[in-house]
Design a protein around this motif. Structure first.
Motif, PDB file in Angstrom:
ATOM      1  N   PHE A  80       4.106  -3.432   8.557  1.00 45.81           N
ATOM      2  CA  PHE A  80       3.465  -2.482   9.460  1.00 45.81           C
ATOM      3  C   PHE A  80       3.474  -3.021  10.890  1.00 45.81           C
ATOM      4  CE2 PHE A  80       0.296  -0.655   6.125  1.00 45.81           C
ATOM      5  CZ  PHE A  80       1.342  -0.048   5.468  1.00 45.81           C
ATOM      6  N   ASN A  81       3.429  -2.108  11.863  1.00 45.14           N
ATOM      7  CA  ASN A  81       3.262  -2.541  13.252  1.00 45.14           C
ATOM      8  C   ASN A  81       1.807  -2.970  13.460  1.00 45.14           C
ATOM      9  OD1 ASN A  81       1.648  -0.267  13.843  1.00 45.14           O
ATOM     10  ND2 ASN A  81       3.446   0.935  14.423  1.00 45.14           N
ATOM     11  N   VAL A  82       1.498  -3.528  14.621  1.00 42.53           N
ATOM     12  CA  VAL A  82       0.177  -4.094  14.883  1.00 42.53           C
ATOM     13  C   VAL A  82      -0.923  -3.049  14.715  1.00 42.53           C
ATOM     14  CG1 VAL A  82      -1.284  -5.178  16.634  1.00 42.53           C
ATOM     15  CG2 VAL A  82       1.097  -5.864  16.411  1.00 42.53           C
ATOM     16  N   GLY A  83      -0.709  -1.847  15.228  1.00 38.88           N
ATOM     17  CA  GLY A  83      -1.722  -0.796  15.137  1.00 38.88           C
ATOM     18  C   GLY A  83      -1.996  -0.378  13.711  1.00 38.88           C
ATOM     19  N   LYS A  84      -0.941  -0.210  12.921  1.00 40.61           N
ATOM     20  CA  LYS A  84      -1.113   0.188  11.525  1.00 40.61           C
ATOM     21  C   LYS A  84      -1.772  -0.934  10.719  1.00 40.61           C
ATOM     22  CE  LYS A  84      -0.504   3.134   8.197  1.00 40.61           C
ATOM     23  NZ  LYS A  84      -1.243   4.380   8.147  1.00 40.61           N
ATOM     24  N   GLN A  85      -1.458  -2.198  11.006  1.00 42.25           N
ATOM     25  CA  GLN A  85      -2.119  -3.310  10.319  1.00 42.25           C
ATOM     26  C   GLN A  85      -3.603  -3.321  10.639  1.00 42.25           C
ATOM     27  OE1 GLN A  85      -0.230  -7.078  11.044  1.00 42.25           O
ATOM     28  NE2 GLN A  85       1.568  -6.559   9.846  1.00 42.25           N
ATOM     29  N   GLY A  86      -3.964  -3.050  11.899  1.00 39.85           N
ATOM     30  CA  GLY A  86      -5.368  -2.982  12.277  1.00 39.85           C
ATOM     31  C   GLY A  86      -6.084  -1.853  11.565  1.00 39.85           C
ATOM     32  N   GLU A  87      -5.416  -0.708  11.463  1.00 39.41           N
ATOM     33  CA  GLU A  87      -5.998   0.435  10.747  1.00 39.41           C
ATOM     34  C   GLU A  87      -6.205   0.091   9.270  1.00 39.41           C
ATOM     35  OE1 GLU A  87      -4.230   4.646   9.226  1.00 39.41           O
ATOM     36  OE2 GLU A  87      -3.877   4.167  11.342  1.00 39.41           O
ATOM     37  N   HIS A  88      -5.244  -0.594   8.684  1.00 35.96           N
ATOM     38  CA  HIS A  88      -5.354  -0.987   7.278  1.00 35.96           C
ATOM     39  C   HIS A  88      -6.535  -1.937   7.071  1.00 35.96           C
ATOM     40  CE1 HIS A  88      -4.337  -3.340   3.634  1.00 35.96           C
ATOM     41  NE2 HIS A  88      -3.975  -2.161   3.182  1.00 35.96           N
ATOM     42  N   ASN A  89      -6.741  -2.866   8.012  1.00 41.34           N
ATOM     43  CA  ASN A  89      -7.848  -3.827   7.914  1.00 41.34           C
ATOM     44  C   ASN A  89      -9.215  -3.165   8.066  1.00 41.34           C
ATOM     45  OD1 ASN A  89      -6.124  -5.981   7.479  1.00 41.34           O
ATOM     46  ND2 ASN A  89      -5.970  -6.467   9.649  1.00 41.34           N
ATOM     47  N   GLU A  90      -9.280  -2.017   8.740  1.00 41.90           N
ATOM     48  CA  GLU A  90     -10.547  -1.316   8.954  1.00 41.90           C
ATOM     49  C   GLU A  90     -10.927  -0.387   7.799  1.00 41.90           C
ATOM     50  OE1 GLU A  90     -10.145   0.682  12.663  1.00 41.90           O
ATOM     51  OE2 GLU A  90     -10.286  -1.170  13.841  1.00 41.90           O
ATOM     52  N   ARG A  91     -10.053  -0.214   6.839  1.00 45.64           N
ATOM     53  CA  ARG A  91     -10.345   0.694   5.728  1.00 45.64           C
ATOM     54  C   ARG A  91     -11.588   0.240   4.976  1.00 45.64           C
ATOM     55  NH1 ARG A  91      -4.432   1.692   2.914  1.00 45.64           N
ATOM     56  NH2 ARG A  91      -3.491   2.676   4.729  1.00 45.64           N
ATOM     57  N   GLN A  92     -12.374   1.227   4.559  1.00 49.01           N
ATOM     58  CA  GLN A  92     -13.560   0.946   3.762  1.00 49.01           C
ATOM     59  C   GLN A  92     -13.348   1.526   2.375  1.00 49.01           C
ATOM     60  OE1 GLN A  92     -17.036   2.377   5.753  1.00 49.01           O
ATOM     61  NE2 GLN A  92     -16.740   1.055   7.520  1.00 49.01           N
ATOM     62  N   THR A 115       0.840  -1.188   0.000  1.00 47.90           N
ATOM     63  CA  THR A 115       0.000   0.000   0.000  1.00 47.90           C
ATOM     64  C   THR A 115       0.878   1.241   0.000  1.00 47.90           C
ATOM     65  OG1 THR A 115      -1.875   1.082   1.089  1.00 47.90           O
ATOM     66  CG2 THR A 115      -0.214   0.118   2.515  1.00 47.90           C
ATOM     67  N   ARG A 116       0.307   2.351  -0.381  1.00 49.49           N
ATOM     68  CA  ARG A 116       1.051   3.609  -0.455  1.00 49.49           C
ATOM     69  C   ARG A 116       0.947   4.302   0.897  1.00 49.49           C
ATOM     70  NH1 ARG A 116      -0.173   8.932  -2.070  1.00 49.49           N
ATOM     71  NH2 ARG A 116       1.632   9.977  -2.975  1.00 49.49           N
ATOM     72  N   VAL A 117       2.105   4.614   1.489  1.00 50.49           N
ATOM     73  CA  VAL A 117       2.170   5.280   2.781  1.00 50.49           C
ATOM     74  C   VAL A 117       3.163   6.430   2.679  1.00 50.49           C
ATOM     75  CG1 VAL A 117       2.717   5.023   5.228  1.00 50.49           C
ATOM     76  CG2 VAL A 117       1.670   3.135   3.991  1.00 50.49           C
ATOM     77  N   MET A 118       2.704   7.609   3.004  1.00 54.87           N
ATOM     78  CA  MET A 118       3.578   8.791   3.028  1.00 54.87           C
ATOM     79  C   MET A 118       4.373   8.960   1.732  1.00 54.87           C
ATOM     80  SD  MET A 118       2.898  10.116   5.951  1.00 54.87           S
ATOM     81  CE  MET A 118       4.182  11.299   6.223  1.00 54.87           C
ATOM     82  N   GLY A 119       3.746   8.718   0.598  1.00 54.92           N
ATOM     83  CA  GLY A 119       4.368   8.969  -0.689  1.00 54.92           C
ATOM     84  C   GLY A 119       5.177   7.824  -1.267  1.00 54.92           C
ATOM     85  N   TYR A 120       5.269   6.707  -0.593  1.00 55.70           N
ATOM     86  CA  TYR A 120       5.988   5.563  -1.147  1.00 55.70           C
ATOM     87  C   TYR A 120       5.245   4.278  -0.809  1.00 55.70           C
ATOM     88  CZ  TYR A 120       7.893   5.238   3.583  1.00 55.70           C
ATOM     89  OH  TYR A 120       8.032   5.146   4.938  1.00 55.70           O
ATOM     90  N   HIS A 121       5.599   3.202  -1.464  1.00 58.37           N
ATOM     91  CA  HIS A 121       4.901   1.924  -1.294  1.00 58.37           C
ATOM     92  C   HIS A 121       5.652   1.034  -0.310  1.00 58.37           C
ATOM     93  CE1 HIS A 121       3.228   3.395  -5.076  1.00 58.37           C
ATOM     94  NE2 HIS A 121       2.161   2.721  -4.722  1.00 58.37           N
ATOM     95  N   ARG A 122       4.882   0.365   0.575  1.00 56.77           N
ATOM     96  CA  ARG A 122       5.444  -0.554   1.562  1.00 56.77           C
ATOM     97  C   ARG A 122       4.563  -1.779   1.673  1.00 56.77           C
ATOM     98  NH1 ARG A 122       7.004   1.798   7.176  1.00 56.77           N
ATOM     99  NH2 ARG A 122       7.636  -0.363   7.258  1.00 56.77           N
ATOM    100  N   PRO A 123       5.144  -2.940   1.979  1.00 57.54           N
ATOM    101  CA  PRO A 123       4.317  -4.127   2.214  1.00 57.54           C
ATOM    102  C   PRO A 123       3.577  -3.989   3.540  1.00 57.54           C
ATOM    103  CG  PRO A 123       6.629  -4.645   2.536  1.00 57.54           C
ATOM    104  CD  PRO A 123       6.566  -3.233   2.031  1.00 57.54           C
ATOM    105  N   VAL A 124       2.317  -4.364   3.555  1.00 54.82           N
ATOM    106  CA  VAL A 124       1.491  -4.270   4.762  1.00 54.82           C
ATOM    107  C   VAL A 124       2.067  -5.149   5.873  1.00 54.82           C
ATOM    108  CG1 VAL A 124      -0.824  -4.709   5.689  1.00 54.82           C
ATOM    109  CG2 VAL A 124      -0.558  -3.636   3.454  1.00 54.82           C
TER     110      VAL A 124
END
Length: 62
Positions: free
Chosen positions: A43-55, A31-40
């Protein structure tokens, strides 16, 4: 480019392929984070949870 005939391609597409869980491999999601692409997965646990909640939404065509 494949060298299959139309009939062979249709047969391959129609084949009922069943894989065992041991034959599967995980899909790497980026996914794109802060202008560049990174593998999910990195991510740390909190960011992975946030990614899973995206609609996701689709804008109505005019």
């Amino acid at each position: 480019m494949t060298h299959f005939s139309t009939q062979e391609t249709t047969a391959l597409a129609a084949a009922d392929v069943q894989l065992l869980d041991s034959e599967r491999q995980p899909c790497e999601v980026w996914t794109r984070v802060m202008g560049y692409h990174r593998p999910v997965a990195s991510f740390n646990v909190g960011k992975q949870g946030e990614h899973n909640e995206r609609q996701f939404f689709s804008e109505a065509s005019r």
